[in-house]
Every structure is written in structure tokens, then in C-alpha cells.
Design an enzyme around this catalytic site. Structure first.
Site, PDB file in Angstrom:
ATOM      1  N   ARG A 153       0.844  -1.195   0.000  1.00  0.00           N
ATOM      2  CA  ARG A 153       0.000   0.000   0.000  1.00  0.00           C
ATOM      3  C   ARG A 153       0.874   1.238   0.000  1.00  0.00           C
ATOM      4  O   ARG A 153       1.938   1.270   0.632  1.00  0.00           O
ATOM      5  CB  ARG A 153      -0.907   0.026   1.232  1.00  0.00           C
ATOM      6  CG  ARG A 153      -1.883   1.206   1.256  1.00  0.00           C
ATOM      7  CD  ARG A 153      -2.681   1.248   2.552  1.00  0.00           C
ATOM      8  NE  ARG A 153      -1.824   1.507   3.693  1.00  0.00           N
ATOM      9  CZ  ARG A 153      -1.397   2.725   4.059  1.00  0.00           C
ATOM     10  NH1 ARG A 153      -1.747   3.786   3.353  1.00  0.00           N
ATOM     11  NH2 ARG A 153      -0.616   2.869   5.111  1.00  0.00           N
ATOM     12  N   GLN A 154       0.428   2.262  -0.759  1.00  0.00           N
ATOM     13  CA  GLN A 154       0.961   3.616  -0.678  1.00  0.00           C
ATOM     14  C   GLN A 154      -0.211   4.571  -0.534  1.00  0.00           C
ATOM     15  O   GLN A 154      -1.277   4.359  -1.123  1.00  0.00           O
ATOM     16  CB  GLN A 154       1.796   3.951  -1.925  1.00  0.00           C
ATOM     17  CG  GLN A 154       3.161   3.271  -1.915  1.00  0.00           C
ATOM     18  CD  GLN A 154       4.015   3.668  -3.102  1.00  0.00           C
ATOM     19  OE1 GLN A 154       3.716   3.281  -4.221  1.00  0.00           O
ATOM     20  NE2 GLN A 154       5.078   4.422  -2.855  1.00  0.00           N
ATOM     21  N   SER A 155      -0.015   5.640   0.223  1.00  0.00           N
ATOM     22  CA  SER A 155      -1.151   6.427   0.703  1.00  0.00           C
ATOM     23  C   SER A 155      -1.796   7.280  -0.373  1.00  0.00           C
ATOM     24  O   SER A 155      -3.015   7.432  -0.396  1.00  0.00           O
ATOM     25  CB  SER A 155      -0.715   7.328   1.870  1.00  0.00           C
ATOM     26  OG  SER A 155      -0.249   6.533   2.944  1.00  0.00           O
ATOM     27  N   THR A 156      -1.019   7.860  -1.271  1.00  0.00           N
ATOM     28  CA  THR A 156      -1.567   8.838  -2.209  1.00  0.00           C
ATOM     29  C   THR A 156      -1.148   8.491  -3.632  1.00  0.00           C
ATOM     30  O   THR A 156      -0.184   7.737  -3.865  1.00  0.00           O
ATOM     31  CB  THR A 156      -1.080  10.260  -1.867  1.00  0.00           C
ATOM     32  OG1 THR A 156       0.348  10.309  -1.991  1.00  0.00           O
ATOM     33  CG2 THR A 156      -1.485  10.648  -0.455  1.00  0.00           C
TER      34      THR A 156
ATOM     35  N   GLN B 153       2.427   9.590  -4.365  1.00  0.00           N
ATOM     36  CA  GLN B 153       3.454   8.621  -3.996  1.00  0.00           C
ATOM     37  C   GLN B 153       3.596   7.531  -5.058  1.00  0.00           C
ATOM     38  O   GLN B 153       4.701   7.045  -5.311  1.00  0.00           O
ATOM     39  CB  GLN B 153       3.121   7.996  -2.640  1.00  0.00           C
ATOM     40  CG  GLN B 153       3.227   8.959  -1.477  1.00  0.00           C
ATOM     41  CD  GLN B 153       2.884   8.302  -0.152  1.00  0.00           C
ATOM     42  OE1 GLN B 153       2.509   7.140  -0.116  1.00  0.00           O
ATOM     43  NE2 GLN B 153       3.008   9.055   0.926  1.00  0.00           N
TER      44      GLN B 153
END
Length: 683
Positions: A18-21, A24
């Protein structure tokens, strides 16, 4: 101690990525590579089957809906997961609720949690304590990062230096300030939008006018090449954003929208972009940069847009619409305080109605009255107040007419100038490319060939617009227009003056009208935009009284004709006389019948002539054994007395007059001595 047991290896290993945005995802690929590399580590630890869950790429771990995390929890609860791998605790969850839920499920089904630092068994007290601290630190870290970034944003916004995006019509200068776009076509198009809105007073009507005139508006498009400007046909949302954005009034605003959190399916859902009231804006700096309009004009535009909302209840006037009732949206009931509605009827007058229960079929109405006298009285008062400004308005009208059509021509000329530049630019691009690179040269040649066709189409359009330009007013037309300014009532009632124009004039000078009903009159209090008040009293129609009233002569004529003819015979008599109904219609059997019913006139009965001792012209001719024309000539010469109510009505002859004539002109001796002699008649 080896925490990995054959029971763990018999299940699957799950790698959570997972990456938040989205930023990113574009700019931080190394973090994503590290997370995918956990697959190799899982195999090195002994797992043969490794499942990667990357459904939550671009999603925050702060409690929002995450399908990938839900899928991971479902696999753990089903006993399929022997281990969960992530590079750090923040990848799994950024809030305590999700993190401790994961720990509880892993401890219950004996699943391990593995990161880059070690292997943890949630059933062990020390490992559970360490995992709890990591989750707490992760949540605290997120809060600190958010607090720091928001404080920095607010500090920069307080100075007026924070720009997330730049509105169309502006650009950032070298010293990081806002300045108007140097493109003349963009500036002219935006100025036209604000100028025409002050004339029309409606976002929807302005959008329709722009599309009708074929005027495109610029929009900012963000792509790989950065920010570019494209010209497209206007839409309602595009025009509305231009008119409601305070940046065009020279103001810097931060915090116009906020976020709202709610629970949906026992999970927090955050809605961004919720509009705030002006009092709740975090930063408002006026005169921050050069605006296209003043702040006062922007404020006035917002009031007009707010008032035009027809579904906002009884506290707004609503937009100007077609139809009768000039005072729609201005009248307010002085008894209950509600806004009066308008009730249109196909066969009756337009009426103003105040119904608290909003049930027009009910008899429970607060007040109701016709619009005719009230509209006339208020219009006369408004004309009296604005009469000193009539000459100035006429001069402004002359100037507007001379300027009519120039907006569309100006926009087309700017579009033509830009099209010619694009032709030159395409030619330069084609000349600069290597001729041997046919893949690029072919595409540039195609673009160059398309540009001249666009320029030719714009030139033809401009030529047609020039031919449609309105001619200048002649001296006599200018004098006539100025003369009308001295007679405002004539101008107000002119057939060319639309109802929408009258309504806009009334709303420009009047803020509200309070109406109360007395026994036989309507009491009006006019609240002017400047704060003054004027009281008016208007006579109220009595029950059953309306403006559709027939003259007394017609009533008397129908009353007498009804004693001679049935309804279907009365209608053609009235039509031949050129008499119309009260509403200007021709007569039919149904209208004659309704007319008699309203005026309580009895219907024609067979035998009425005999009861009154009267005869028709045809009956007299038959009795006297003569033709109808002979009987008519006898009446015209006075041989027999008769009367006709009107042209086309039947002749009325008294029976006694016919009997007296026959007795006086009866033969005194027989025509022949032979009693058997007969009369010779031609068949």
C-alpha cells in the site's frame, strides 16, 4: 526460538502492499519495490505459495474504506493466512481500531506478522506489546505529520502565498505572485462573462446565450505537459465556477471548503469539498491581486445567484420566469410571513395565493387575490420613482444597441488571430523536424494541413457576423426613443416589452412587498432597495367580480333573443353583428348557454310565440297565402305592423295585427257567380 512452525507453512503467506496517495505512486517507486520484494523474503522463510494484496495502492491507511485490507482480514478469519508481511506497521493500518482488530484476528487463528525487523507472534505477550507500540507510534507519526503540514499550509496561506492551483485567467509571476494572463483572448472572454451576467442576472441564461452565440470559454487542463488551456463550449458548471470564484474579484481565499466525516457501514467515511459559509473561511485577503471585477460586484453577483434558487424555500425570491404575475417572488403575506405563490389558470386571471399547507385544492388559504390591480398599482408607483432616470436609461439603451453584436465579433476575431498563430507555429515545427524522420514529420504535416481549414472557417464566420451587425440608429429613431423616455407608462405597456424585463426592473428597485387584506382593500408596504418604505392601498374585487365583464347592451340583446330563438340560432346572429364575448371569442352554442346561465336568462321554449300572441314572418306568409318576400315588403311598407330586434333577428308580428288586416281586406263579393269555379294555380 523459531516462531515459524509447519502449521504456519501449511497456509499461505500474504504480502500487503500500500501507498497512501496517488502522488506517492508517481514519485516514490522505491517504496513500492521494497514492498513487492517481501515476496522473495516469504519464500526464503519457507512459504511456497505467496499472495500479494495491492488493492489499496493510493489509499490512506487512516481509517478509510480499504477493499484490500478487508480482503486480508477475511483470509485471516478463514484460517488461510499463515503470515502477514509488510515493511512496517504503517503499511497495515494508521489507526488503532484497524491495527488492534488485525492483532486480535491473528492471535485467534495463530497467524504471524512479519516486517523488515523481525517475526512476531501476536499470542506472545512481549510480541503483542511490541506490535501495540509500533501501531501507536504509527498512528502518532501520522498525526504529527498531518499537524506539521497543516500548520505550514495555514501559515503560508495567511500570507497569501499558497497556491494549489491557479484559476484560468491568471498565472504565477516570477516573484510567485498572481497576475492576469497575458493572453488577450482569455481576458476578453472572462470579462464578457461578468459583463453579460450583470445584464442577464441568470447563470443558466448566460450559459445558453454563450452557446447560442457560439462563444467558447477557456478551461485549464492538467496533463503530462503541465497546465494547458483549451477552448470548449460553455457549460452551466463552468460559468457558475467563474462567477462564484472570489479570485476574479482580486481576493485571496483559503479554506472555502472543508471535510465532513460520517459512519457508513460502521466505518468512517470522509467527504471532501464541503462548501463553507463566508464567515467560516480561514483566510480572506481583499485587493490581493488585480481582479476582473470589484469585490462589490462579486458580492452583488453572489446575492443574485442565491436569490435565483427556486428550491431554497420561502426566504428567497426565485429566478425571473415567464408567465403572468409581475410581483412573483416579491410579495410576502403580512398575516403569516410566508412568500406568496402564483397560481396560473387557463381560463381565469393569474392569482397570488398564500396557502400555509401548500394544498391548492384545499379551501384553507390564508389570502388570495387577483394580480391585475396590484400589478398595475405597484408598476405605477415604481414608474413614478424611476422617471427621473428615464433619459439616462434611454441613452444607455442607445449605447448598448450600437454595441450589440460586437462581443461575438470580438471573440471570433481573437479566435482567428490565435488560429493564424497556430498555423505559423505548426509550420515552424514542421520545418524544424528532420525530413528523414517520417514518423514525426508525417504527424506534423497533418497538423499543419488542419490549421488552415480552421482559419478559413473562422474567416467565413467573421464575414457572416459583419453582415449581421445592426445598423446605426437614424436621427428620427433616436428622437423617437428619447421621446418614449418622457412617457414611461407607454414604454412600460409597449407590446415589445417582455414580462421578464418588467420583472427584472421591479426587482432592481424593490426588495419586498408586504401584503395584508382588509375588508374591501389590499394594504401594501413596498420595501425599496435603498431602505425606504411606501404604503399603498388597492381596492379588492368583490366575490364573483372580475375583468371579463360583458357590456349591458349585449346582455339585454341576448336576454331578448332568448325569447325568440334557441341557443344554436342566437350564436350566428351575434357573430353576424360582430359582437364578441368578454374575452374576445366568437359565439358558439356552448358559450351562449354558459352566458345565459351566468346572467340567469331562461332558455327558449317551444310555444312561447303562441303564448305571447306573436308570429314569425314565415307563418304570416303562409296564412296570407303569399311569398315570404311579399310579406316582408308588406311589413316594410307599413301594411302590416312588425318589428325586428336587430339585423339578422327574426321578425315579430302580432297575431291580432294579421287578423285585423285580413278582416279589413277580405273580398265583399264572390269572384264569380258560378260557385263551382276554381282558382287557377301554376304548379
Amino acid at each position: 526460538m523459531n516462531k515459524i512452525t509447519p502449521e504456519h507453512l501449511a497456509r499461505d503467506a500474504y504480502v500487503y502492499v500500500r501507498q497512501s496517495t496517488a502522488d506517492q505512486l508517481l514519485n516514490n517507486p522505491e517504496s513500492r519495490r521494497r514492498q513487492y520484494a517481501l515476496v522473495a523474503r516469504a519464500r526464503s522463510l519457507g512459504w511456497e505459495h505467496v499472495i500479494v494484496i495491492d488493492d489499496d495502492l493510493g489509499r490512506s491507511g487512516g481509517g478509510q474504506l480499504r477493499p484490500g485490507f478487508e480482503r486480508l482480514l477475511a483470509a485471516i478469519c478463514a484460517g488461510k493466512a499463515g503470515a502477514v508481511l509488510a515493511i512496517e506497521a504503517s503499511r497495515l493500518a494508521r489507526n488503532g481500531r484497524d491495527w488492534h482488530t488485525l492483532l486480535e484476528f491473528c492471535a485467534f487463528v495463530n497467524s504471524l506478522i512479519i516486517d523488515e525487523d523481525g517475526i512476531y507472534d501476536p499470542r506472545l505477550v512481549n510480541d503483542r506489546l511490541l506490535l501495540g507500540l509500533k501501531g501507536t507510534f504509527s498512528e502518532l507519526e501520522l498525526s504529527i505529520f498531518r499537524q506539521r503540514s497543516q500548520a505550514a499550509l495555514r501559515l503560508k496561506a495567511a500570507r497569501g502565498d499558497l497556491y494549489t492551483t491557479v484559476a484560468i485567467g491568471y498565472r504565477r509571476s516570477a516573484d510567485d505572485r498572481l497576475e492576469q494572463d497575458p493572453d488577450l483572448r482569455i481576458r476578453e472572454a472572462l470579462s464578457l462573462v461578468f459583463r453579460k451576467f450583470s445584464e442577464m442576472g441568470s447563470v443558466r441564461q448566460l450559459a445558453l446565450w454563450l452557446r447560442q452565440e457560439g462563444i467558447d470559454l477557456p478551461i485549464a487542463v492538467y496533463g503530462r505537459q503541465g497546465r494547458t488551456v483549451q477552448w470548449r463550449p460553455p457549460r452551466y458548471n463552468t460559468v457558475h465556477r467563474l462567477l462564484t470564484n472570489p479570485v476574479y474579484a482580486g481576493a485571496y481565499v483559503f479554506g472555502r471548503t472543508g471535510s465532513r466525516a460520517r459512519f457508513d457501514g460502521r466505518r468512517k467515511v470522509i467527504t471532501h469539498g464541503v462548501a463553507r459559509r463566508r464567515e467560516e473561511w480561514e483566510v480572506l485577503i481583499r485587493d490581493h491581486h488585480d481582479g476582473y471585477i470589484s469585490w462589490e460586484e462579486y458580492d452583488r453577483n453572489q446575492k443574485v445567484i442565491a436569490v435565483n434558487a427556486n428550491m431554497k424555500g420561502s426566504m428567497v425570491a426565485g429566478s425571473v420566469r415567464k408567465g403572468g404575475g409581475l410581483l412573483v417572488g416579491l410579495l410576502r403575506c403580512g398575516h403569516c410571513g410566508r412568500k406568496l405563490k402564483v397560481l396560473h389558470h387557463a381560463r381565469r386571471d393569474t392569482r397570488y395565493i398564500c396557502n400555509a399547507e401548500m394544498d391548492y385544492a384545499s379551501d384553507k388559504k390564508c389570502i388570495t387575490f387577483s394580480n391585475m390591480r396590484v400589478d398595475a398599482a405597484v408598476s405605477a408607483e415604481v414608474l413614478r420613482a424611476i422617471s427621473p432616470l428615464a433619459i439616462e436609461a434611454a441613452l444607455q439603451l442607445i449605447a448598448d444597441r450600437e454595441r450589440a453584436g460586437t462581443e461575438r465579433l470580438r471573440q471570433s476575431e481573437l479566435a482567428l488571430e490565435q488560429g493564424r498563430y497556430e498555423v505559423t507555429h505548426a509550420r515552424r515545427q514542421y520545418d524544424a523536424v528532420d525530413p528523414d524522420n517520417r514518423l514525426v514529420a508525417g504527424e506534423l504535416e497533418r497538423r499543419w494541413n488542419e490549421r488552415p481549414a480552421t482559419v478559413a472557417r473562422l474567416e467565413e464566420h467573421i464575414q457572416s457576423l459583419q453582415n449581421e451587425q445592426p445598423r446605426a440608429l437614424r436621427d428620427d429613431e433616436r428622437a423617437t426613443l428619447l421621446a418614449l423616455a418622457d412617457d414611461l407608462p407607454q414604454l412600460w405597456n409597449h407590446p415589445a416589452a417582455s414580462t421578464e424585463t418588467r420583472k427584472r426592473i421591479l426587482r432592481a428597485v424593490l426588495k419586498e412587498i408586504i401584503v395584508t387584506v382588509a375588508a374591501d382593500r389590499l394594504c401594501l408596504v413596498l420595501h425599496w432597495q435603498g431602505g425606504d418604505h411606501t404604503r399603498l392601498e388597492v381596492a379588492k374585487n368583490r366575490t364573483g367580480q372580475n375583468r371579463w365583464k360583458t357590456d349591458v347592451e349585449t346582455v339585454q340583446l341576448v336576454r331578448e333573443l332568448a325569447r325568440m330563438l334557441p341557443d344554436h340560432s342566437i350564436a350566428p346572429v351575434l357573430n353576424r353583428l360582430g359582437i364578441r364575448s368578454a374575452k374576445g371569442y366568437s359565439w358558439t352554442q356552448l358559450r351562449v348557454r354558459n352566458f345565459r346561465s351566468v346572467h340567469q336568462i331562461a332558455v327558449y321554449r317551444e310555444g312561447e310565440w303562441a303564448e305571447r300572441g306573436e308570429m314569425t314572418l314565415e307563418a304570416v306568409a303562409q296564412i296570407m297565402d303569399v311569398s315570404v318576400m311579399t310579406a316582408l315588403r308588406m311589413i316594410q311598407r307599413g301594411v302590416i305592423k312588425g318589428r325586428q330586434l336587430c339585423k339578422g333577428a327574426p321578425w315579430v308580428i302580432k297575431v291580432e295585427d294579421v287578423a285585423a288586416y285580413r278582416a279589413q281586406n277580405a273580398p265583399q263579393h264572390p269572384l264569380s257567380a258560378d260557385p263551382a269555379q276554381q282558382i287557377f294555380e301554376f304548379q
